[in-house]
Scaffold this motif. Structure first.
Motif, mmCIF file in Angstrom:
data_model
loop_
_atom_site.group_PDB
_atom_site.id
_atom_site.type_symbol
_atom_site.label_atom_id
_atom_site.label_comp_id
_atom_site.label_asym_id
_atom_site.label_seq_id
_atom_site.Cartn_x
_atom_site.Cartn_y
_atom_site.Cartn_z
ATOM 1 N N GLU A 149 -32.616 14.936 5.834
ATOM 2 C CA GLU A 149 -33.464 15.465 6.909
ATOM 3 C C GLU A 149 -33.129 14.827 8.253
ATOM 4 N N VAL A 150 -32.514 13.666 8.231
ATOM 5 C CA VAL A 150 -32.160 12.956 9.465
ATOM 6 C C VAL A 150 -30.679 13.126 9.777
ATOM 7 N N PHE A 151 -29.837 13.009 8.761
ATOM 8 C CA PHE A 151 -28.394 13.104 8.940
ATOM 9 C C PHE A 151 -27.937 14.502 8.535
ATOM 10 N N LYS A 152 -27.921 15.428 9.476
ATOM 11 C CA LYS A 152 -27.503 16.808 9.214
ATOM 12 C C LYS A 152 -25.995 16.839 8.979
ATOM 13 N N LYS A 155 -23.917 13.668 9.363
ATOM 14 C CA LYS A 155 -23.651 13.049 10.669
ATOM 15 C C LYS A 155 -24.954 12.571 11.301
ATOM 16 N N ALA A 156 -24.855 11.437 11.958
ATOM 17 C CA ALA A 156 -26.021 10.877 12.645
ATOM 18 C C ALA A 156 -26.361 11.729 13.863
ATOM 19 N N PRO A 157 -27.636 11.911 14.129
ATOM 20 C CA PRO A 157 -28.009 12.650 15.331
ATOM 21 C C PRO A 157 -27.659 11.844 16.585
ATOM 22 N N GLU A 158 -27.547 12.540 17.693
ATOM 23 C CA GLU A 158 -27.261 11.865 18.957
ATOM 24 C C GLU A 158 -28.362 10.864 19.295
ATOM 25 N N ARG A 159 -29.595 11.244 19.004
ATOM 26 C CA ARG A 159 -30.746 10.382 19.261
ATOM 27 C C ARG A 159 -31.731 10.550 18.110
ATOM 28 N N PHE A 160 -32.167 9.425 17.546
ATOM 29 C CA PHE A 160 -33.141 9.490 16.459
ATOM 30 C C PHE A 160 -34.524 9.778 17.019
ATOM 31 N N GLU A 161 -35.239 10.650 16.329
ATOM 32 C CA GLU A 161 -36.644 10.916 16.674
ATOM 33 C C GLU A 161 -37.436 9.660 16.296
#
Length: 168
Positions: A149-152, A155-161
């Motif tokens: 749900e975090v690493f689509k 890949k790591a998101p540009e900015r973590f919620e």
């Protein structure tokens, strides 16, 4: 007759001295803080106590932690064992911790008969807000796999919620 009174008087005084209502406190507060687990996206209170006196078999320690999100305090009960010299109390997961706000913790040591052997209160203050935590756990499962749900697509998101607290 007079000598027997002189002997009995010190004996009675020494027995009276042994009958104290309460003794020294069985636990001493040694540490308190908030624990922020970044990987799993949760926070807890952590309070540590050292045993300074023996307690009766079957005694427990009960803690009430102020709920930073509001509502009823979070509670915890731990049995005290004779061979353990340190007691660590970790609260259930909490949310809405704010930097610089003191939160109340009340601790009671209760004997097997229900009598309160010791009561203490303290406050825990964080030097950071809970908003430093991610909104969702970064890892899942026993192998600490990346949370899909975090690493689509891995890949790591540009900015973590980050975690948010509902407006109060």
């Amino acid at each position: 007759m007079r000598t027997s009174r002189l002997i009995l008087l010190p004996l009675l005084l020494s027995l009276a001295a042994c009958q104290r209502e309460t003794g020294p406190d069985p636990l001493k507060l040694t540490g308190k803080m908030f624990v922020f687990n970044y990987r799993l996206a949760y926070a807890t209170y952590m309070v540590t106590l050292d045993r300074t006196e023996p307690v009766p078999e079957g005694s427990v320690v009960r803690a009430e932690f102020e709920n930073p999100a509001g509502g009823a305090p979070l509670t915890l009960e731990r049995k005290l064992f004779a061979n353990l010299t340190r007691v660590a109390l970790e609260s259930p997961d909490i949310s809405c911790v704010r930097k610089g706000v003191p939160y109340k913790v009340a601790i009671r040591v209760v004997g097997p008969d229900g009598a309160v052997l010791q009561s203490l209160e303290t406050q825990v203050t964080s030097n950071v807000d809970q908003s430093i935590l991610p909104a969702k756990a970064l890892v899942v499962g026993p192998g600490y796999d990346k949370n899909p749900e975090v690493f689509k697509d891995g890949k790591a998101p540009e900015r973590f919620e980050t975690a948010a607290c509902p407006a109060s």
